[in-house]
Design a protein around this motif. Structure first.
Motif, short mmCIF file in Angstrom:
data_model
loop_
_atom_site.label_atom_id
_atom_site.label_comp_id
_atom_site.label_asym_id
_atom_site.label_seq_id
_atom_site.Cartn_x
_atom_site.Cartn_y
_atom_site.Cartn_z
N LYS A 99 -12.40 91.46 75.02
CA LYS A 99 -13.37 90.66 74.29
C LYS A 99 -13.97 89.62 75.24
CE LYS A 99 -11.22 91.15 69.74
NZ LYS A 99 -10.65 90.44 68.57
N CYS A 100 -15.14 89.09 74.89
CA CYS A 100 -15.76 88.07 75.72
C CYS A 100 -16.43 87.02 74.85
CB CYS A 100 -16.75 88.67 76.72
SG CYS A 100 -18.14 89.48 75.94
N MET A 135 -12.57 82.59 67.41
CA MET A 135 -11.95 83.78 67.97
C MET A 135 -10.73 83.37 68.79
SD MET A 135 -15.08 86.28 69.22
CE MET A 135 -13.92 87.50 69.82
N GLU A 167 -19.34 87.50 72.16
CA GLU A 167 -19.05 87.91 70.79
C GLU A 167 -18.89 86.69 69.88
OE1 GLU A 167 -15.80 90.59 68.26
OE2 GLU A 167 -15.92 90.76 70.46
N GLU A 194 -8.95 87.72 73.73
CA GLU A 194 -8.05 88.84 74.04
C GLU A 194 -8.70 89.71 75.09
OE1 GLU A 194 -7.48 90.95 70.43
OE2 GLU A 194 -6.51 89.28 69.36
#
Length: 303
Positions: free
Chosen positions: A277-278, A271, A281, A274
């Motif tokens: 988001k964390c 990932m 996820e 952003e």
């Protein structure tokens, strides 16, 4: 003896601390050689002259990018300028891709001809922090495998997520689960199973050798590998190598080689952090890929 300004500048240029002097507005009025050299060697946007650069604005810009240092530094400088604090200092990490580094920032005021100025210094305290870290690590290691435990994994992933967010870099995660480990334990005993876990941990530790990497015992026979500044394609190459090296452990022991008992399933995910988001996820994605690897026959990588 009256010292010339040139002589005093030579003294400041000879010290290893990074030093600048700012005025009340935050504008840099002097930067020593160590400060300028550090900026050049670390791809700073300002390479040649720091004269006139507003250091408070530099800190504010870093804070807007999510940099905790920029936020604390800007607030600390403002408090000293406003005479709310007589002095300000704090320690912060400044790791490069090649090495771990820590610095201590200090802000102290002085006056010349009734005009206020402020000395800002950054002292390299890496040697002390590494010594402290080695002591702390004793409590952070998994008791069996001597790699990071789950708590350290969670903390590291959180901090690496924030770092990659500030730098707009990808972060990748691999979750490794040893296949049919209960069968191995039942056949050869838990002591032999523990030896296998230790051997797999050594394979992982040899891979996680950058400041932005960590391998950890995730739980039971599961391991995790975090790689900062790493794409999915790059961690796939790492996972391929891991899978081969875990399988190769069978050849080193006659008990294992008789049935190729030690294999692993690996789920990988990438990932780019952003806003909104964390890191949880990222874990969910890697875990889903691990489940897929198990469903598709084990001893494989999915991602």
């Amino acid at each position: 003896m009256e010292l010339s300004s040139e002589f005093l500048n030579m003294i400041l240029d000879s010290v290893t601390e990074h030093i600048v002097v700012i005025d009340k507005a935050g504008n840099i009025r002097f930067a020593n050689r160590s400060w300028t050299a550090f900026g050049k060697n670390n791809d700073c946007d300002i390479n040649d002259s720091w004269d006139g650069v507003n250091y408070i604005e530099v800190c504010d810009a870093a804070a807007k990018m999510g940099d905790d240092f920029g936020l604390k530094a800007g607030d600390g400088i403002r408090r000293v300028i406003a005479k709310e604090d007589a002095i300000f200092y704090f320690e912060y990490p400044c790791h490069s891709p090649q090495e771990k580094r820590w610095f201590m920032m200090r802000v102290t005021p002085f006056e010349v001809n009734q005009e206020s100025f402020f000395v800002i210094s950054h002292q390299n305290i890496t040697e002390r922090k590494l010594a402290e870290e080695s002591v702390k690590n004793l409590a952070n290691l998994d008791g069996l495998t001597s790699i990071a435990n789950r708590r350290v994994f969670d903390e590291f992933l959180h901090e690496e997520w924030r770092r990659c967010y500030r730098l707009s870099q990808p972060i990748s995660l691999a979750i490794i689960d040893l296949d049919n480990f209960k069968v191995l334990n039942d056949k050869f005993g838990h002591q032999f199973g523990d030896k296998c876990l230790i051997d797999v941990a050594k394979v992982l530790a040899a891979v996680a050798n950058r400041p932005g990497d960590i391998c950890a015992r995730y739980g039971g026979e599961e391991f995790a590998l975090v790689c900062g500044d790493t794409t999915l394609e790059q961690i796939k190459l790492i996972a391929d190598r891991l899978l081969l090296q875990v399988t190769a452990l069978n050849d080193l022991d006659p008990n294992l080689s008789s049935g190729n008992y030690l294999t692993a399933s690996i789920g990988i995910a990438e990932m780019r952090p952003e806003t909104g988001k964390c890191e949880s996820e990222l874990i969910s994605r890697a875990d889903a890929m691990l489940y897929k690897a198990k469903e598709n026959g084990r001893n494989r990588i999915e991602g």
